[in-house]
Write an enzyme that holds these catalytic residues in place. Structure first.
Site, PDB file in Angstrom:
ATOM      1  N   THR A 144      -0.893  -6.005  11.005  1.00  0.00           N
ATOM      2  CA  THR A 144       0.323  -5.552  11.676  1.00  0.00           C
ATOM      3  C   THR A 144       0.340  -4.034  11.837  1.00  0.00           C
ATOM      4  OG1 THR A 144       2.713  -5.331  11.352  1.00  0.00           O
ATOM      5  CG2 THR A 144       1.412  -5.668   9.375  1.00  0.00           C
ATOM      6  N   ASP A 145       1.081  -3.563  12.834  1.00  0.00           N
ATOM      7  CA  ASP A 145       1.243  -2.110  12.996  1.00  0.00           C
ATOM      8  C   ASP A 145       2.063  -1.496  11.855  1.00  0.00           C
ATOM      9  OD1 ASP A 145       3.759  -3.125  13.673  1.00  0.00           O
ATOM     10  OD2 ASP A 145       3.878  -2.133  15.629  1.00  0.00           O
ATOM     11  N   GLU A 146       2.764  -2.347  11.088  1.00  0.00           N
ATOM     12  CA  GLU A 146       3.625  -1.798  10.026  1.00  0.00           C
ATOM     13  C   GLU A 146       2.820  -1.125   8.919  1.00  0.00           C
ATOM     14  OE1 GLU A 146       6.969  -4.007   8.724  1.00  0.00           O
ATOM     15  OE2 GLU A 146       7.367  -4.782  10.728  1.00  0.00           O
ATOM     16  N   TYR A 155       6.457  -5.742   2.214  1.00  0.00           N
ATOM     17  CA  TYR A 155       5.674  -6.559   3.158  1.00  0.00           C
ATOM     18  C   TYR A 155       4.520  -5.741   3.730  1.00  0.00           C
ATOM     19  CZ  TYR A 155       4.313  -8.258   7.781  1.00  0.00           C
ATOM     20  OH  TYR A 155       3.572  -8.634   8.883  1.00  0.00           O
ATOM     21  N   LYS A 209       0.363  -6.154   3.324  1.00  0.00           N
ATOM     22  CA  LYS A 209      -0.556  -6.332   4.456  1.00  0.00           C
ATOM     23  C   LYS A 209      -1.620  -5.229   4.454  1.00  0.00           C
ATOM     24  CE  LYS A 209      -0.345  -8.954   7.438  1.00  0.00           C
ATOM     25  NZ  LYS A 209      -0.940 -10.340   7.573  1.00  0.00           N
TER      26      LYS A 209
END
Ligand code: NAD
Ligand code: DAU
Length: 347
Positions: free
Chosen positions: A124-126, A149, A153
């Protein structure tokens, strides 16, 4: 190709399984999914009877279950399985570490033990953190995850990197922005707001609602993942994004307008803790190397998605019952009552 798709009963995984079976007639897929609150066999209904597809219920952190799913062997593993909701990770990070971190390591070990030729980690970009008003995340942007979260990741991405570097596992990582489309669990912004609006319930907008996300249709994301799996350079990270930055308040307005519902349904509620302000993706690497570009127009894609939820009321009503109601009360009850009180004070 024979694929093991983990998390294939969730939102993006189910779209991916359907897309691959339609696009590659000679491929077969084993879907391994624990069917947590977010997993739903109904998402795979169209392929459950397909002889090229086999569903196995199991945990990616369970070595025996993973080995059984691999069976006689697979050519590739695509790992979608994860706890995926930021708000839940803020409430309790435990399951995020168990699945996203330990589960990913179990899959990496199994891939090596069974000589699996390709491993793709759906990230994810997060993992890059939050942006100011300008700029975009490239693959070189340092990792700076802000939520439990995102941290879980990022940890998984680093384990994949280590498996490639140390053991030579042929691995890829994709990092994508916010997805929308059919089968998304109604805890995420777009399906939550669409289903609340359809039920004439308030739309709980965090803080000032001016946070920015880059929206991509799930079909474009799945096409990008598949391209990286088949044609990407081993060991590389590829960013994917929609090139479609929108403020949350604009999304809320579009949904209400499309459904002919009043703007008064919007409720500004207490902000998410540590809320990332803006995400934007620089996807030039995958565009240059693999010729990928998002195809779905956002305005049209959002209308189609809203229509999908309108036409699949039974799907989301079934999901929004039981444990979902407890979750909703815990996450939003106090916030919405507080917002209603504040509005009464103002009048
Ligand atoms: P989702 O929550 O809809 O689905 C997750 C699926 O994983 C569910 O079917 C669930 O049952 C399964 N699962 C959870 N724990 C498991 C375990 N221990 N073993 C086996 N299966 C398990 O998530 P999603 O939105 O479809 O996201 C899929 C992946 O894509 C995630 O890895 C997420 O981090 C990533 N991602 C999501 C987005 C987005 O906008 N939704 C964007 C970029 C990346
Ligand atoms: O960027 C990719 C990520 O996108 C994925 O890795 C995650 O799995 C996925 O959940 C998503 O994370 P976000 O936190 O961006 O998505 P969410 O739909 O939860 O929230 C989108 C924006 O809307 C965010 O700024 C928070 C806001 N929001 C969300 C909810 C659920 C609200 O204002 N109100 C809400 O009730």
């Amino acid at each position: 190709m024979r694929l093991l798709v983990t998390g294939g009963a969730g939102f993006i995984g189910a779209n991916y399984v359907q897309q691959v079976l339609a696009a590659h007639p000679d491929d077969s897929i084993v879907t391994l999914d624990l069917l947590t609150y977010a997993g739903n066999l109904a998402n795979l209904e169209s392929v459950l009877d397909d002889p090229r597809h086999r569903f196995v219920r199991g945990d990616i952190a369970d070595r025996a279950a993973v080995a059984a799913a691999i069976g006689d062997g697979v050519d590739a593993i695509v790992n979608f399985a994860a706890e995926s909701h930021v708000d839940r990770s803020i409430a309790d990070a435990g399951a995020f570490l168990a699945t996203n971190v330990l589960g990913t390591q179990v899959l990496l070990d199994a891939a090596r033990a069974h000589g699996v030729g390709r491993f793709l980690q759906v990230s994810t970009d997060e993992v890059y953190g939050s942006l100011g008003p300008s700029g975009a995340f490239s693959e070189e942007t340092p990792l700076a995850p802000n939520s439990p979260y995102a941290a879980s990741k990022a940890a998984a991405d680093l384990l994949v990197r280590a498996a490639h570097h140390t053991h030579g596992l042929p691995a890829f990582v994709t990092r994508c922005s916010n997805n929308y489309g059919p089968y998304q669990f109604p805890e995420k912004l777009i399906p939550l707001f669409v289903t609340n609006a359809l039920a004439d319930q308030p739309l709980p907008l965090y803080g000032d609602g001016r946070q920015v996300r880059d929206w991509i249709h799930v079909e474009d994301h799945c096409r990008g993942i598949d391209l990286v799996l088949r044609e990407g350079r081993v060991g590389e990270v590829y960013n994917l994004g929609g090139g479609n930055e929108r403020e949350n308040i604009e999304i809320a307005g579009c949904i209400l307008e499309t459904l002919g519902k009043p703007r008064s349904l919007i409720r500004h509620v207490t902000d998410r803790l540590g809320h990332d302000r803006r995400y934007a993706i620089d996807a030039r690497k995958i565009e240059r190397e693999l010729g990928w570009k998002p195809r779905r127009d956002f305005a049209r894609g959002l209308r189609d998605t809203i229509e999908w939820y309108r036409a699949h009321r039974a799907w989301w009503e079934a999901v929004r019952s039981g444990a979902y109601l407890d979750y909703y009360e815990g996450m939003y009850g106090q916030r919405l009552r507080g917002a209603a009180g504040a509005e009464e004070d103002r009048t």
